[in-house]
Design a protein around this motif. Sequence first.
Motif, short mmCIF file in Angstrom:
data_model
loop_
_atom_site.label_atom_id
_atom_site.label_comp_id
_atom_site.label_asym_id
_atom_site.label_seq_id
_atom_site.Cartn_x
_atom_site.Cartn_y
_atom_site.Cartn_z
N SER A 239 0.83 -1.21 0.00
CA SER A 239 0.00 0.00 0.00
C SER A 239 0.87 1.26 0.00
O SER A 239 0.54 2.24 -0.68
CB SER A 239 -0.91 0.02 1.22
OG SER A 239 -1.79 -1.08 1.17
N LYS A 240 1.96 1.24 0.75
CA LYS A 240 2.86 2.40 0.79
C LYS A 240 3.49 2.62 -0.59
O LYS A 240 3.59 3.76 -1.05
CB LYS A 240 3.94 2.21 1.84
CG LYS A 240 4.88 3.40 1.94
CD LYS A 240 5.66 3.39 3.21
CE LYS A 240 6.69 4.48 3.32
NZ LYS A 240 6.32 5.79 2.90
N ASN A 241 3.88 1.54 -1.25
CA ASN A 241 4.46 1.68 -2.59
C ASN A 241 3.44 2.26 -3.57
O ASN A 241 3.76 3.16 -4.34
CB ASN A 241 4.96 0.33 -3.10
CG ASN A 241 6.34 0.02 -2.60
OD1 ASN A 241 7.28 0.77 -2.83
ND2 ASN A 241 6.48 -1.09 -1.89
N ILE A 242 2.21 1.77 -3.54
CA ILE A 242 1.18 2.27 -4.46
C ILE A 242 0.89 3.75 -4.15
O ILE A 242 0.79 4.57 -5.07
CB ILE A 242 -0.10 1.40 -4.39
CG1 ILE A 242 0.19 -0.03 -4.87
CG2 ILE A 242 -1.23 2.04 -5.19
CD1 ILE A 242 0.74 -0.14 -6.29
N ALA A 243 0.76 4.10 -2.88
CA ALA A 243 0.50 5.50 -2.53
C ALA A 243 1.63 6.40 -2.99
O ALA A 243 1.39 7.51 -3.49
CB ALA A 243 0.29 5.62 -1.02
N THR A 244 2.87 5.94 -2.85
CA THR A 244 4.02 6.73 -3.29
C THR A 244 4.00 6.88 -4.81
O THR A 244 4.24 7.97 -5.34
CB THR A 244 5.33 6.09 -2.81
OG1 THR A 244 5.31 6.01 -1.39
CG2 THR A 244 6.54 6.90 -3.25
N LEU A 245 3.70 5.80 -5.52
CA LEU A 245 3.62 5.87 -6.99
C LEU A 245 2.54 6.87 -7.42
O LEU A 245 2.77 7.68 -8.32
CB LEU A 245 3.30 4.49 -7.57
CG LEU A 245 4.44 3.48 -7.56
CD1 LEU A 245 3.93 2.09 -7.92
CD2 LEU A 245 5.55 3.92 -8.52
N LEU B 164 3.46 9.94 -9.68
CA LEU B 164 3.05 9.83 -11.08
C LEU B 164 1.61 10.28 -11.34
O LEU B 164 1.24 10.52 -12.48
CB LEU B 164 3.19 8.38 -11.55
CG LEU B 164 4.59 7.79 -11.47
CD1 LEU B 164 4.56 6.30 -11.80
CD2 LEU B 164 5.55 8.53 -12.39
N GLY B 165 0.82 10.35 -10.28
CA GLY B 165 -0.61 10.65 -10.43
C GLY B 165 -1.42 9.36 -10.37
O GLY B 165 -0.96 8.31 -10.83
N PRO B 166 -2.62 9.42 -9.79
CA PRO B 166 -3.42 8.20 -9.58
C PRO B 166 -3.80 7.49 -10.88
O PRO B 166 -3.91 6.26 -10.90
CB PRO B 166 -4.65 8.69 -8.83
CG PRO B 166 -4.64 10.17 -8.90
CD PRO B 166 -3.25 10.60 -9.25
N ASP B 167 -3.97 8.24 -11.95
CA ASP B 167 -4.37 7.60 -13.22
C ASP B 167 -3.20 6.93 -13.93
O ASP B 167 -3.40 6.18 -14.88
CB ASP B 167 -5.00 8.64 -14.15
CG ASP B 167 -6.30 9.20 -13.58
OD1 ASP B 167 -6.94 8.48 -12.77
OD2 ASP B 167 -6.65 10.34 -13.92
N ARG C 151 10.45 4.18 -13.10
CA ARG C 151 10.04 5.46 -13.67
C ARG C 151 9.84 6.50 -12.58
O ARG C 151 10.26 7.65 -12.70
CB ARG C 151 8.74 5.30 -14.49
CG ARG C 151 8.93 4.70 -15.84
CD ARG C 151 7.74 4.93 -16.77
NE ARG C 151 6.43 4.82 -16.17
CZ ARG C 151 5.66 3.73 -16.17
NH1 ARG C 151 6.07 2.62 -16.76
NH2 ARG C 151 4.46 3.74 -15.61
N ALA C 152 9.16 6.11 -11.52
CA ALA C 152 8.88 7.05 -10.43
C ALA C 152 10.16 7.47 -9.72
O ALA C 152 10.30 8.64 -9.35
CB ALA C 152 7.90 6.41 -9.43
N GLU C 153 11.10 6.54 -9.53
CA GLU C 153 12.36 6.88 -8.88
C GLU C 153 13.11 7.96 -9.66
O GLU C 153 13.77 8.81 -9.08
CB GLU C 153 13.24 5.62 -8.73
CG GLU C 153 12.78 4.68 -7.66
CD GLU C 153 13.13 5.14 -6.25
OE1 GLU C 153 13.83 6.16 -6.08
OE2 GLU C 153 12.71 4.48 -5.31
N LYS C 154 13.02 7.91 -10.98
CA LYS C 154 13.71 8.92 -11.81
C LYS C 154 13.09 10.31 -11.64
O LYS C 154 13.77 11.32 -11.83
CB LYS C 154 13.65 8.51 -13.28
CG LYS C 154 14.52 7.34 -13.63
CD LYS C 154 14.38 6.95 -15.08
CE LYS C 154 15.19 5.70 -15.39
NZ LYS C 154 14.99 5.25 -16.77
#
Length: 177
Positions: free
Chosen positions: A109-115, A119-122, A172-175
């Motif tokens: 859940s923490k990973n998804i929330a951070t993503l 990146l935006g929810p969509d 992608r998000a890390e970048k």
Amino acid sequence: MRNAKDRIKKALAELSRQKDFADISVKSIFEAAGVSKQSFYNYYLDKYDVVFDLFRDDIKQQGGDDVFLNPSEMMLNADKLAENKDLYLSAFYDDSYKILPYIVEYAYSKNIATLEKILGPDAVSEQDKYNVRVWVYGGMHIFTEWLAGRIDTPKEKLLEYSYNSVPDIIKRAEKLK
């Protein structure tokens, strides 16, 4: 003097070196911590909640809320986690309460929330969520097996394997962080 919450966590860690997690009561924890029953329950629901808080402390990285909680972090912090290895393994495999799935779900859940924050929810598809879930669940279970001594692969190799299996969306998000 440390605060009550820290004393409770330290007391549980020390008690776990003396007896099996299943044999540790909330009463023994708050007595060993030198806090009242009410103080214990002001911070925690039960002894599993204390384990979860200790676990989060042991894998905490610098960077605030935008830090991914993942198997790679666990391997980077393996030495810190090993300090409380007996406690974690005893709690993780306690049949009366399934804390390991709770911790794994928290990490997912923490990973998804951070993503979604980065990146935006969509931008996070169902396939992405599935890939992150598989990576987190698999990596955390492998880490637990390693901590228990059931996997003899060196820590550095497991860390390399974990990094190599990071889902593309996390890369992608890390970048962008």
